[in-house]
Design a protein around this motif. Structure first.
Motif, PDB file in Angstrom:
ATOM      1  N   ILE A  22      23.978  -8.728  48.132  1.00  0.00           N
ATOM      2  CA  ILE A  22      25.051  -9.364  47.363  1.00  0.00           C
ATOM      3  C   ILE A  22      26.232  -8.411  47.255  1.00  0.00           C
ATOM      4  CG2 ILE A  22      25.740 -10.240  45.090  1.00  0.00           C
ATOM      5  CD1 ILE A  22      22.902 -11.297  44.749  1.00  0.00           C
ATOM      6  N   LEU A  23      27.396  -8.904  47.670  1.00  0.00           N
ATOM      7  CA  LEU A  23      28.666  -8.160  47.538  1.00  0.00           C
ATOM      8  C   LEU A  23      29.619  -9.029  46.738  1.00  0.00           C
ATOM      9  CD1 LEU A  23      30.899  -6.095  48.181  1.00  0.00           C
ATOM     10  CD2 LEU A  23      31.199  -7.242  50.390  1.00  0.00           C
ATOM     11  N   CYS A  24      30.060  -8.534  45.588  1.00  0.00           N
ATOM     12  CA  CYS A  24      30.906  -9.347  44.713  1.00  0.00           C
ATOM     13  C   CYS A  24      31.672  -8.426  43.768  1.00  0.00           C
ATOM     14  CB  CYS A  24      30.043 -10.325  43.917  1.00  0.00           C
ATOM     15  SG  CYS A  24      28.861  -9.485  42.827  1.00  0.00           S
ATOM     16  N   LEU A  25      32.407  -9.033  42.853  1.00  0.00           N
ATOM     17  CA  LEU A  25      32.985  -8.283  41.746  1.00  0.00           C
ATOM     18  C   LEU A  25      32.044  -8.366  40.540  1.00  0.00           C
ATOM     19  CD1 LEU A  25      36.776  -9.180  42.017  1.00  0.00           C
ATOM     20  CD2 LEU A  25      35.733  -6.930  42.326  1.00  0.00           C
ATOM     21  N   ALA A  26      31.762  -9.585  40.093  1.00  0.00           N
ATOM     22  CA  ALA A  26      30.871  -9.765  38.947  1.00  0.00           C
ATOM     23  C   ALA A  26      29.798 -10.825  39.187  1.00  0.00           C
ATOM     24  CB  ALA A  26      31.680 -10.117  37.698  1.00  0.00           C
ATOM     25  N   ALA A  27      30.181 -11.948  39.831  1.00  0.00           N
ATOM     26  CA  ALA A  27      29.231 -13.037  40.128  1.00  0.00           C
ATOM     27  C   ALA A  27      28.443 -13.460  38.890  1.00  0.00           C
ATOM     28  CB  ALA A  27      28.284 -12.630  41.260  1.00  0.00           C
ATOM     29  N   LEU A  28      29.130 -13.566  37.768  1.00  0.00           N
ATOM     30  CA  LEU A  28      28.441 -13.964  36.547  1.00  0.00           C
ATOM     31  C   LEU A  28      27.753 -15.323  36.682  1.00  0.00           C
ATOM     32  CD1 LEU A  28      30.799 -12.853  33.633  1.00  0.00           C
ATOM     33  CD2 LEU A  28      28.381 -12.255  33.919  1.00  0.00           C
ATOM     34  N   PHE A  29      28.327 -16.215  37.471  1.00  0.00           N
ATOM     35  CA  PHE A  29      27.742 -17.546  37.640  1.00  0.00           C
ATOM     36  C   PHE A  29      26.318 -17.461  38.180  1.00  0.00           C
ATOM     37  CE2 PHE A  29      29.121 -16.549  41.881  1.00  0.00           C
ATOM     38  CZ  PHE A  29      28.206 -17.188  42.708  1.00  0.00           C
TER      39      PHE A  29
ATOM     40  N   ARG B 282      19.808  -5.320  47.896  1.00  0.00           N
ATOM     41  CA  ARG B 282      20.986  -4.458  47.758  1.00  0.00           C
ATOM     42  C   ARG B 282      22.069  -5.222  46.994  1.00  0.00           C
ATOM     43  NH1 ARG B 282      22.506  -2.120  53.580  1.00  0.00           N
ATOM     44  NH2 ARG B 282      22.415  -4.348  54.086  1.00  0.00           N
ATOM     45  N   LEU B 283      22.536  -4.639  45.897  1.00  0.00           N
ATOM     46  CA  LEU B 283      23.518  -5.276  45.028  1.00  0.00           C
ATOM     47  C   LEU B 283      24.779  -4.423  44.979  1.00  0.00           C
ATOM     48  CD1 LEU B 283      21.080  -6.139  42.079  1.00  0.00           C
ATOM     49  CD2 LEU B 283      21.682  -7.586  44.035  1.00  0.00           C
ATOM     50  N   LEU B 284      25.906  -5.021  45.316  1.00  0.00           N
ATOM     51  CA  LEU B 284      27.201  -4.338  45.308  1.00  0.00           C
ATOM     52  C   LEU B 284      28.123  -5.044  44.327  1.00  0.00           C
ATOM     53  CD1 LEU B 284      28.043  -3.542  49.049  1.00  0.00           C
ATOM     54  CD2 LEU B 284      28.168  -1.926  47.145  1.00  0.00           C
ATOM     55  N   PHE B 285      28.469  -4.370  43.240  1.00  0.00           N
ATOM     56  CA  PHE B 285      29.368  -4.940  42.242  1.00  0.00           C
ATOM     57  C   PHE B 285      30.644  -4.090  42.164  1.00  0.00           C
ATOM     58  CE2 PHE B 285      25.488  -6.998  41.271  1.00  0.00           C
ATOM     59  CZ  PHE B 285      25.834  -8.203  40.669  1.00  0.00           C
ATOM     60  N   GLY B 286      31.703  -4.686  41.668  1.00  0.00           N
ATOM     61  CA  GLY B 286      32.938  -3.952  41.510  1.00  0.00           C
ATOM     62  C   GLY B 286      32.798  -2.853  40.468  1.00  0.00           C
ATOM     63  N   ASP B 287      33.547  -1.787  40.651  1.00  0.00           N
ATOM     64  CA  ASP B 287      33.556  -0.697  39.667  1.00  0.00           C
ATOM     65  C   ASP B 287      34.455  -1.121  38.509  1.00  0.00           C
ATOM     66  OD1 ASP B 287      33.912   1.598  38.181  1.00  0.00           O
ATOM     67  OD2 ASP B 287      34.055   2.919  39.922  1.00  0.00           O
TER      68      ASP B 287
ATOM     69  N   ARG C  25      24.958  -0.515  43.781  1.00  0.00           N
ATOM     70  CA  ARG C  25      26.094   0.387  43.919  1.00  0.00           C
ATOM     71  C   ARG C  25      27.361  -0.295  43.400  1.00  0.00           C
ATOM     72  NH1 ARG C  25      25.374   3.300  49.915  1.00  0.00           N
ATOM     73  NH2 ARG C  25      23.216   4.017  49.572  1.00  0.00           N
ATOM     74  N   LEU C  26      28.381   0.535  43.112  1.00  0.00           N
ATOM     75  CA  LEU C  26      29.692   0.054  42.672  1.00  0.00           C
ATOM     76  C   LEU C  26      30.711   0.344  43.756  1.00  0.00           C
ATOM     77  CD1 LEU C  26      29.721   1.306  38.961  1.00  0.00           C
ATOM     78  CD2 LEU C  26      29.073  -0.966  39.820  1.00  0.00           C
ATOM     79  N   HIS C  27      31.558  -0.644  44.039  1.00  0.00           N
ATOM     80  CA  HIS C  27      32.570  -0.472  45.090  1.00  0.00           C
ATOM     81  C   HIS C  27      33.974  -0.576  44.508  1.00  0.00           C
ATOM     82  CE1 HIS C  27      33.950  -4.681  45.382  1.00  0.00           C
ATOM     83  NE2 HIS C  27      32.711  -5.005  45.070  1.00  0.00           N
ATOM     84  N   THR C  28      34.925  -0.044  45.230  1.00  0.00           N
ATOM     85  CA  THR C  28      36.330  -0.080  44.799  1.00  0.00           C
ATOM     86  C   THR C  28      37.208  -0.731  45.863  1.00  0.00           C
ATOM     87  OG1 THR C  28      36.718   2.133  45.712  1.00  0.00           O
ATOM     88  CG2 THR C  28      36.069   1.991  43.389  1.00  0.00           C
ATOM     89  N   THR C  29      36.626  -1.592  46.673  1.00  0.00           N
ATOM     90  CA  THR C  29      37.389  -2.227  47.753  1.00  0.00           C
ATOM     91  C   THR C  29      38.241  -3.378  47.217  1.00  0.00           C
ATOM     92  OG1 THR C  29      35.588  -3.760  48.222  1.00  0.00           O
ATOM     93  CG2 THR C  29      35.617  -1.699  49.447  1.00  0.00           C
ATOM     94  N   THR C  30      39.262  -3.732  47.987  1.00  0.00           N
ATOM     95  CA  THR C  30      39.966  -4.988  47.768  1.00  0.00           C
ATOM     96  C   THR C  30      39.078  -6.061  48.373  1.00  0.00           C
ATOM     97  OG1 THR C  30      42.130  -3.927  47.901  1.00  0.00           O
ATOM     98  CG2 THR C  30      42.040  -6.314  48.267  1.00  0.00           C
TER      99      THR C  30
ATOM    100  N   PHE D 206      29.672  -6.050  54.967  1.00  0.00           N
ATOM    101  CA  PHE D 206      28.851  -5.634  53.827  1.00  0.00           C
ATOM    102  C   PHE D 206      28.425  -4.179  53.986  1.00  0.00           C
ATOM    103  CE2 PHE D 206      24.898  -4.764  51.714  1.00  0.00           C
ATOM    104  CZ  PHE D 206      24.978  -5.417  50.501  1.00  0.00           C
ATOM    105  N   GLN D 207      27.967  -3.833  55.175  1.00  0.00           N
ATOM    106  CA  GLN D 207      27.470  -2.484  55.410  1.00  0.00           C
ATOM    107  C   GLN D 207      28.570  -1.447  55.231  1.00  0.00           C
ATOM    108  OE1 GLN D 207      24.189  -1.684  55.895  1.00  0.00           O
ATOM    109  NE2 GLN D 207      24.930   0.416  55.600  1.00  0.00           N
ATOM    110  N   ALA D 208      29.785  -1.786  55.653  1.00  0.00           N
ATOM    111  CA  ALA D 208      30.905  -0.852  55.514  1.00  0.00           C
ATOM    112  C   ALA D 208      31.193  -0.581  54.035  1.00  0.00           C
ATOM    113  CB  ALA D 208      32.145  -1.409  56.209  1.00  0.00           C
ATOM    114  N   VAL D 209      31.157  -1.631  53.222  1.00  0.00           N
ATOM    115  CA  VAL D 209      31.391  -1.459  51.784  1.00  0.00           C
ATOM    116  C   VAL D 209      30.238  -0.690  51.157  1.00  0.00           C
ATOM    117  CG1 VAL D 209      31.791  -2.639  49.595  1.00  0.00           C
ATOM    118  CG2 VAL D 209      32.757  -3.578  51.693  1.00  0.00           C
ATOM    119  N   TRP D 210      29.031  -1.009  51.577  1.00  0.00           N
ATOM    120  CA  TRP D 210      27.846  -0.338  51.033  1.00  0.00           C
ATOM    121  C   TRP D 210      27.907   1.169  51.280  1.00  0.00           C
ATOM    122  CZ3 TRP D 210      23.936  -1.550  47.878  1.00  0.00           C
ATOM    123  CH2 TRP D 210      22.808  -0.734  47.865  1.00  0.00           C
TER     124      TRP D 210
END
Length: 271
Positions: free
Chosen positions: A130-137, A159-164, A207-212, A259-263
């Motif tokens: 999962i790659l997202c900002l928050a995905a609260l839904f 693997r979970l990727l959320f926004g910082d 992990r936390l990401h800072t991507t656009t 996804f892998q690049a952001v991870w």
């Protein structure tokens, strides 16, 4: 056709003749092997039954999935079924072909039926990315964290990727959506709070990401939902694609490369 890839190729050949919109709608790998093992309860989806009956003329779906504990010689010969014999020829050889990886396109992510998310979660058993900002839904579903934990215990790789929430990108996203500058950061923190029970669970990495973020990615084994992002609009209002991995396609892999690049660039989440 006990090989998944071989089955998918034959499935698509028949779907091309029966109903072009069903190309690429074959079951996920996990679901396919449940069919073979006899673990399926009831019958597959109606469209799956339709294609199976055309793939195996004379057999009805009820016959294909009925319980049988004897030798193959005791399986009755199939009786012809007019419904299973009907093949609709292509309307035109020049008709544009759809991409078999695209199962469905939704004009808004919010239009995705809740039972699709439920099925994707239930059926997955090998990989969830999962790659997202928050995905609260998704994460605020009452059983989400428990289900993810159980799947990891059963051997799935998560693997979970959320926004910082402390990154400038989160503030900028709030401004672009014409929200209070702290809104997206608050959403991310809320999401992480729902996921706290996953802290320290073997098989779960966060992990936390800072991507656009151009697209949110929700991968469940061989299926994926891509939530595109539109400047000035929240993700729920932007279009979404439901994809299924195919032997010949490359859309699925393209999004997984992203996804892998952001991870790789993201930092581990410390709860």
């Amino acid at each position: 056709m006990q090989s998944y890839r071989a089955f998918c190729r034959e499935y698509d050949k028949v779907a091309e003749k029966v109903d072009k919109s069903l190309r690429g709608s074959f079951p996920s790998k996990a679901q396919f092997y449940r069919w073979l093992s006899g673990e399926l309860v009831g019958l597959p989806y109606a469209d799956h039954c339709r294609i199976l009956e055309a793939m195996l003329p004379g057999w009805q779906a009820e016959q294909l999935f009925e319980f049988h504990d004897g030798g193959i010689e005791f399986v009755p010969e199939p009786t012809a079924s007019p419904r299973s014999q009907t093949i609709i020829p292509p309307s035109s050889a020049m008709e544009p072909r759809s991409n078999p990886e695209v199962v469905e396109v939704f004009s808004h992510r919010s239009a995705i039926p809740a039972d699709l998310w439920t099925r994707l979660l239930d059926d997955s058993g090998e990989r969830i990315d999962i790659l997202c900002l928050a995905a609260l839904f998704l994460v605020e579903r009452p059983t989400f964290a428990k289900q993810i934990k159980q799947k990891a215990i059963d051997g799935a790789k998560i693997r979970l990727l959320f926004g910082d929430p402390d990154a400038d990108e989160a503030t900028k996203r709030s401004e672009e959506e014409r929200l209070d500058a702290r809104t997206v950061s608050a959403r991310i923190r809320n999401a992480l709070a729902f996921l706290r029970p996953l802290d320290g669970v073997p098989g779960v990495e966060a992990r936390l990401h800072t991507t656009t973020l151009y697209n949110s990615v929700f991968r469940f084994d061989d299926e994926m939902v891509i939530n595109t992002h539109v400047y000035g609009l929240p993700g729920a209002h932007a279009p979404a694609l439901h994809l299924r991995q195919t032997p010949e396609g490359d859309m699925f892999e393209t999004y997984m490369e992203s996804f892998q690049a952001v991870w790789t660039a993201a930092k581990p989440l410390t709860w």
